[in-house]
Design an enzyme around this catalytic site. Structure first.
Site, PDB file in Angstrom:
ATOM      1  N   ARG A  60     -52.607  -4.280 -93.866  1.00  0.00           N
ATOM      2  CA  ARG A  60     -52.683  -2.835 -94.053  1.00  0.00           C
ATOM      3  C   ARG A  60     -51.460  -2.316 -94.830  1.00  0.00           C
ATOM      4  NH1 ARG A  60     -56.353   0.665 -94.439  1.00  0.00           N
ATOM      5  NH2 ARG A  60     -55.431   2.722 -94.474  1.00  0.00           N
ATOM      6  N   ARG A  80     -51.174 -11.827 -85.780  1.00  0.00           N
ATOM      7  CA  ARG A  80     -50.675 -10.924 -86.817  1.00  0.00           C
ATOM      8  C   ARG A  80     -49.487 -10.116 -86.310  1.00  0.00           C
ATOM      9  NH1 ARG A  80     -54.507  -6.806 -87.938  1.00  0.00           N
ATOM     10  NH2 ARG A  80     -52.557  -5.970 -88.703  1.00  0.00           N
ATOM     11  N   ILE A  97     -55.556   9.367 -82.258  1.00  0.00           N
ATOM     12  CA  ILE A  97     -55.245   8.987 -83.645  1.00  0.00           C
ATOM     13  C   ILE A  97     -56.441   8.360 -84.355  1.00  0.00           C
ATOM     14  CG2 ILE A  97     -53.656   7.684 -85.129  1.00  0.00           C
ATOM     15  CD1 ILE A  97     -52.093   9.585 -83.373  1.00  0.00           C
ATOM     16  N   LYS A 141     -42.952  -5.016 -85.513  1.00  0.00           N
ATOM     17  CA  LYS A 141     -43.855  -5.290 -86.643  1.00  0.00           C
ATOM     18  C   LYS A 141     -43.898  -4.114 -87.622  1.00  0.00           C
ATOM     19  CE  LYS A 141     -48.482  -4.672 -86.231  1.00  0.00           C
ATOM     20  NZ  LYS A 141     -49.094  -3.819 -87.266  1.00  0.00           N
ATOM     21  N   CYS A 193     -56.424  -3.825 -89.266  1.00  0.00           N
ATOM     22  CA  CYS A 193     -57.390  -3.611 -88.179  1.00  0.00           C
ATOM     23  C   CYS A 193     -58.409  -2.546 -88.580  1.00  0.00           C
ATOM     24  CB  CYS A 193     -56.672  -3.154 -86.915  1.00  0.00           C
ATOM     25  SG  CYS A 193     -55.689  -4.443 -86.143  1.00  0.00           S
ATOM     26  N   ARG A 233     -59.683   4.975 -92.466  1.00  0.00           N
ATOM     27  CA  ARG A 233     -58.224   5.001 -92.616  1.00  0.00           C
ATOM     28  C   ARG A 233     -57.886   5.520 -94.015  1.00  0.00           C
ATOM     29  NH1 ARG A 233     -55.488  -0.186 -89.606  1.00  0.00           N
ATOM     30  NH2 ARG A 233     -53.699   1.209 -89.720  1.00  0.00           N
ATOM     31  N   PRO A 234     -58.096   6.851 -94.233  1.00  0.00           N
ATOM     32  CA  PRO A 234     -57.844   7.408 -95.561  1.00  0.00           C
ATOM     33  C   PRO A 234     -56.371   7.340 -95.932  1.00  0.00           C
ATOM     34  CG  PRO A 234     -58.243   9.165 -93.959  1.00  0.00           C
ATOM     35  CD  PRO A 234     -58.470   7.870 -93.239  1.00  0.00           C
ATOM     36  N   ILE A 235     -56.088   7.378 -97.252  1.00  0.00           N
ATOM     37  CA  ILE A 235     -54.680   7.407 -97.680  1.00  0.00           C
ATOM     38  C   ILE A 235     -54.425   8.619 -98.590  1.00  0.00           C
ATOM     39  CG2 ILE A 235     -54.289   4.922 -97.398  1.00  0.00           C
ATOM     40  CD1 ILE A 235     -54.436   4.694-100.469  1.00  0.00           C
ATOM     41  N   ASP A 236     -55.235   9.673 -98.385  1.00  0.00           N
ATOM     42  CA  ASP A 236     -55.097  10.861 -99.232  1.00  0.00           C
ATOM     43  C   ASP A 236     -53.689  11.466 -99.177  1.00  0.00           C
ATOM     44  OD1 ASP A 236     -56.186  11.332 -96.514  1.00  0.00           O
ATOM     45  OD2 ASP A 236     -55.840  13.431 -97.014  1.00  0.00           O
ATOM     46  N   GLN A 237     -53.035  11.395 -98.011  1.00  0.00           N
ATOM     47  CA  GLN A 237     -51.701  12.006 -97.895  1.00  0.00           C
ATOM     48  C   GLN A 237     -50.652  11.212 -98.677  1.00  0.00           C
ATOM     49  OE1 GLN A 237     -51.365  15.103 -96.314  1.00  0.00           O
ATOM     50  NE2 GLN A 237     -53.584  14.822 -96.358  1.00  0.00           N
ATOM     51  N   ASP A 266     -50.851   2.416 -80.168  1.00  0.00           N
ATOM     52  CA  ASP A 266     -50.836   0.952 -80.161  1.00  0.00           C
ATOM     53  C   ASP A 266     -50.612   0.379 -78.753  1.00  0.00           C
ATOM     54  OD1 ASP A 266     -51.164   1.229 -82.857  1.00  0.00           O
ATOM     55  OD2 ASP A 266     -49.084   0.781 -83.385  1.00  0.00           O
TER      56      ASP A 266
HETATM   57  N1  EPU Z   1     -54.497   9.729 -92.088  1.00  0.00           N
HETATM   58  C1  EPU Z   1     -55.139  10.507 -93.007  1.00  0.00           C
HETATM   59  N2  EPU Z   1     -54.722  10.457 -94.312  1.00  0.00           N
HETATM   60  C2  EPU Z   1     -53.699   9.664 -94.716  1.00  0.00           C
HETATM   61  C3  EPU Z   1     -53.036   8.864 -93.769  1.00  0.00           C
HETATM   62  C4  EPU Z   1     -53.466   8.911 -92.457  1.00  0.00           C
HETATM   63  O1  EPU Z   1     -56.067  11.250 -92.679  1.00  0.00           O
HETATM   64  O2  EPU Z   1     -53.375   9.670 -95.911  1.00  0.00           O
HETATM   65  C5  EPU Z   1     -54.904   9.804 -90.672  1.00  0.00           C
HETATM   66  C6  EPU Z   1     -55.393   8.451 -90.122  1.00  0.00           C
HETATM   67  O3  EPU Z   1     -56.772   8.289 -90.388  1.00  0.00           O
HETATM   68  C7  EPU Z   1     -55.069   8.585 -88.655  1.00  0.00           C
HETATM   69  C8  EPU Z   1     -53.796   9.430 -88.634  1.00  0.00           C
HETATM   70  O4  EPU Z   1     -53.747  10.074 -89.899  1.00  0.00           O
HETATM   71  O5  EPU Z   1     -56.080   9.295 -88.005  1.00  0.00           O
HETATM   72  C9  EPU Z   1     -52.510   8.648 -88.450  1.00  0.00           C
HETATM   73  O6  EPU Z   1     -52.453   7.585 -89.373  1.00  0.00           O
HETATM   74  P1  EPU Z   1     -51.064   6.937 -89.860  1.00  0.00           P
HETATM   75  O7  EPU Z   1     -51.008   7.066 -91.323  1.00  0.00           O
HETATM   76  O8  EPU Z   1     -49.955   7.477 -89.039  1.00  0.00           O
HETATM   77  O9  EPU Z   1     -51.288   5.407 -89.475  1.00  0.00           O
HETATM   78  P2  EPU Z   1     -50.900   4.134 -90.337  1.00  0.00           P
HETATM   79  O10 EPU Z   1     -49.643   4.370 -91.061  1.00  0.00           O
HETATM   80  O11 EPU Z   1     -52.091   3.669 -91.095  1.00  0.00           O
HETATM   81  C10 EPU Z   1     -49.397   3.074 -88.506  1.00  0.00           C
HETATM   82  C11 EPU Z   1     -49.335   1.735 -87.820  1.00  0.00           C
HETATM   83  C12 EPU Z   1     -50.505   1.622 -86.849  1.00  0.00           C
HETATM   84  C13 EPU Z   1     -50.425   2.771 -85.845  1.00  0.00           C
HETATM   85  C14 EPU Z   1     -50.380   4.118 -86.576  1.00  0.00           C
HETATM   86  C15 EPU Z   1     -50.174   5.289 -85.641  1.00  0.00           C
HETATM   87  C16 EPU Z   1     -48.315   0.372 -89.505  1.00  0.00           C
HETATM   88  C17 EPU Z   1     -48.453  -0.742 -90.480  1.00  0.00           C
HETATM   89  N3  EPU Z   1     -49.405   0.688 -88.817  1.00  0.00           N
HETATM   90  O12 EPU Z   1     -50.642   3.086 -89.192  1.00  0.00           O
HETATM   91  O13 EPU Z   1     -50.314   0.396 -86.157  1.00  0.00           O
HETATM   92  O14 EPU Z   1     -51.549   2.735 -84.988  1.00  0.00           O
HETATM   93  O15 EPU Z   1     -49.311   4.121 -87.532  1.00  0.00           O
HETATM   94  O16 EPU Z   1     -48.993   5.144 -84.938  1.00  0.00           O
HETATM   95  O17 EPU Z   1     -47.229   0.920 -89.325  1.00  0.00           O
HETATM   96  C18 EPU Z   1     -50.956  -1.543 -85.011  1.00  0.00           C
HETATM   97  O18 EPU Z   1     -49.778  -1.915 -85.065  1.00  0.00           O
HETATM   98  O19 EPU Z   1     -51.811  -2.110 -84.283  1.00  0.00           O
HETATM   99  C19 EPU Z   1     -51.370  -0.387 -85.811  1.00  0.00           C
HETATM  100  C20 EPU Z   1     -52.638  -0.131 -86.097  1.00  0.00           C
END
Ligand code: EPU
Length: 417
Positions: A93, A397, A327, A22, A117, A122-126, A305
């Site tokens: 997401r 999903r 995480i 996925k 989920c 779930r910030p996206i600042d990075q 996951d």
């Molecule tokens: N984070 C920040 N700032 C950012 C981005 C992330 O602080 O700009 C923090 C998050 O809050 C979290 C950590 O960094 O604490 C890691 O987040 P990451 O960005 O790696 O997660 P993601 O990309 O939102 C993906 C998967 C998730 C999986 C995580 C960790 C996708 C679509 N989703 O999420 O999958 O848990 O990586 O491996 O690829 C799932 O499949 O059930 C799922 C939630």
């Protein structure tokens, strides 16, 4: 309301083919928008997140052909970046990958903050920091992220935390930028490598994916290509855990065993016999599982996951296990549901203390997110009597043909209204 009904307590035995991953699919699908010409994606899982993403691409004007058994073809020739469909974007997401893809393609994108989920903040600042580094102007207006750049120029990007999403988004944005982008502290998950492989097959110059430094030298254009999505290690983990927890013997086929290393190591620690060979992994439950401690981490650590289904397995272990989530703030939504089935779990913040019980008993339970649903599937297969799992839409999903695959292993499972 649809539900899954499982009559548990029987060993699951047999072999089952695992679907495409996925989290790889939802990164590669938006990457097809960067390409001039059509790309064919094989091994795309037939799950709701993929259906929604393909719906978004169609709404944006891309031609998506899903009629061939050989794969899904995407041709972005008719793309219009002004048509991002709010209702679909909110359901997924990974729709924020449209920011990186459309920014690269059109120099601008507007995407509503995504759904998915609820795992805590779930910030996206990075992601945004990465876009800014490449020269984009970023604003947030009424819940919509707007990015704009007259030209994107490669630059160094250092992530403060390891983020899968930010790594993907900057890779997408940098692929067609002028000059070289170097991402430091990049995520190393196999789906990052899968995305790089797709981009490179289309003519991009991405080096170092799978390590924490990724170098992307921008190219002027990409050409269509064929790509097969890598197998889903979390689906594989769920099936193996259900096998082990029922004292059964399950083989998952079409997997890359190396990607399952953190999971198979934990299964061995909890007493299962595990063997692997090229494209398959077999796990055999040998009596009651042994307790095990785990902490989730970015790859190659134990994946978050795959934590919820492992919690279900450890709930019947012969002793106390400590599970620590590294995480997400809110990833133990399955714990209260498992307790309804007789599990003894105490959650304090990001840690769960699991006192193993002899067995679980079937009960009506609710999947509150995707992987919580996976935990309930494993628990339902292990439990004595009937388990009704509500909230099946979360499972749909991310899991393809769940009942069919469990049934192939001998589970008594059906979908009902
Ligand atoms: N984070 C920040 N700032 C950012 C981005 C992330 O602080 O700009 C923090 C998050 O809050 C979290 C950590 O960094 O604490 C890691 O987040 P990451 O960005 O790696 O997660 P993601 O990309 O939102 C993906 C998967 C998730 C999986 C995580 C960790 C996708 C679509 N989703 O999420 O999958 O848990 O990586 O491996 O690829 C799932 O499949 O059930 C799922 C939630």
């Amino acid at each position: 309301m649809p539900k899954l009904v499982i009559n548990g307590g029987k060993p699951l035995n047999g072999a089952v083919k695992v679907s495409g991953r996925k989290n790889s699919a939802v990164a590669v699908i938006p990457a097809t928008l960067l390409v001039d010409g059509s790309s064919t994606l094989e091994n795309l899982p037939r799950i709701e997140d993929v259906n929604v993403y393909l719906g978004i691409l169609r709404a944006l004007g891309a031609a998506v052909d899903s009629t061939s058994a050989d794969g899904i073809t995407v041709d972005p020739a008719g793309l219009d970046c002004g048509r991002v469909p709010f209702d679909l974007v909110k359901r997924l997401r990974a729709s924020y990958y449209l920011l990186g893809a459309l920014l690269a393609r059109f120099g601008r994108a507007e995407v509503a903050l995504p759904g998915g989920c609820d795992l805590g903040p779930r910030p996206i600042d990075q992601h945004l920091k990465g876009f800014r580094a490449l020269g984009a102007k970023v604003t947030l207006e009424r819940g919509t992220v707007k990015v704009r750049a007259s030209r994107l120029v490669g630059a160094p990007v250092y992530f403060d935390i390891v983020s899968v999403g930010a790594t993907v988004n900057v890779m997408l944005a940098a692929t067609l930028a002028e000059g070289t982008t170097i991402i430091e502290n990049a995520a190393k998950e196999p789906h990052i490598v899968d995305l790089a492989n797709f981009l490179n097959a289309a003519g991009a110059r991405v080096r170092g994916a799978g390590t924490d430094i990724i170098k992307i030298t921008g190219v002027k254009s990409l050409r269509g290509c064929n790509h097969a999505i890598i197998p889903d290690e979390i689906e594989a983990a769920t099936l193996l855990m259900a096998g082990v927890g029922t004292g059964g013997d399950v083989t998952v086929e079409n997997v890359i065993p190396k990607h399952l290393d953190p999971i198979t190591a934990k299964l061995r620690e909890s007493g299962a016999f595990v063997e692997e060979n090229g494209e398959w992994v077999r796990a055999v439950g040998e009596g009651r599982p042994r307790p095990a401690n785990l902490k989730t981490m970015p790859y190659p650590g134990y994946p978050t996951d795959a934590m919820p289904p492992m919690t279900a397995l450890l709930s019947i272990a012969g002793g106390t296990s400590l599970v620590s989530e590294g995480i997400w703030d809110n990833r133990f939504k399955h714990a209260d549901e498992l307790k309804k089935m007789g599990a003894d779990i105490r959650v304090e913040g990001r840690t769960a203390v699991i006192e193993g019980v002899e067995h679980l008993e079937g009960a009506p339970v609710e999947a509150k997110d995707l992987r919580a649903g996976a935990a309930l599937l494993v628990a339902g297969a292990m439990a004595e009597g009937e388990t009704e799992i509500y909230g099946v839409e979360h499972l749909d999903r991310g899991y393809e043909r769940t009942e069919e695959k469990f049934r192939a292993l001998g589970a008594e499972i059906r979908r009902a209204e």
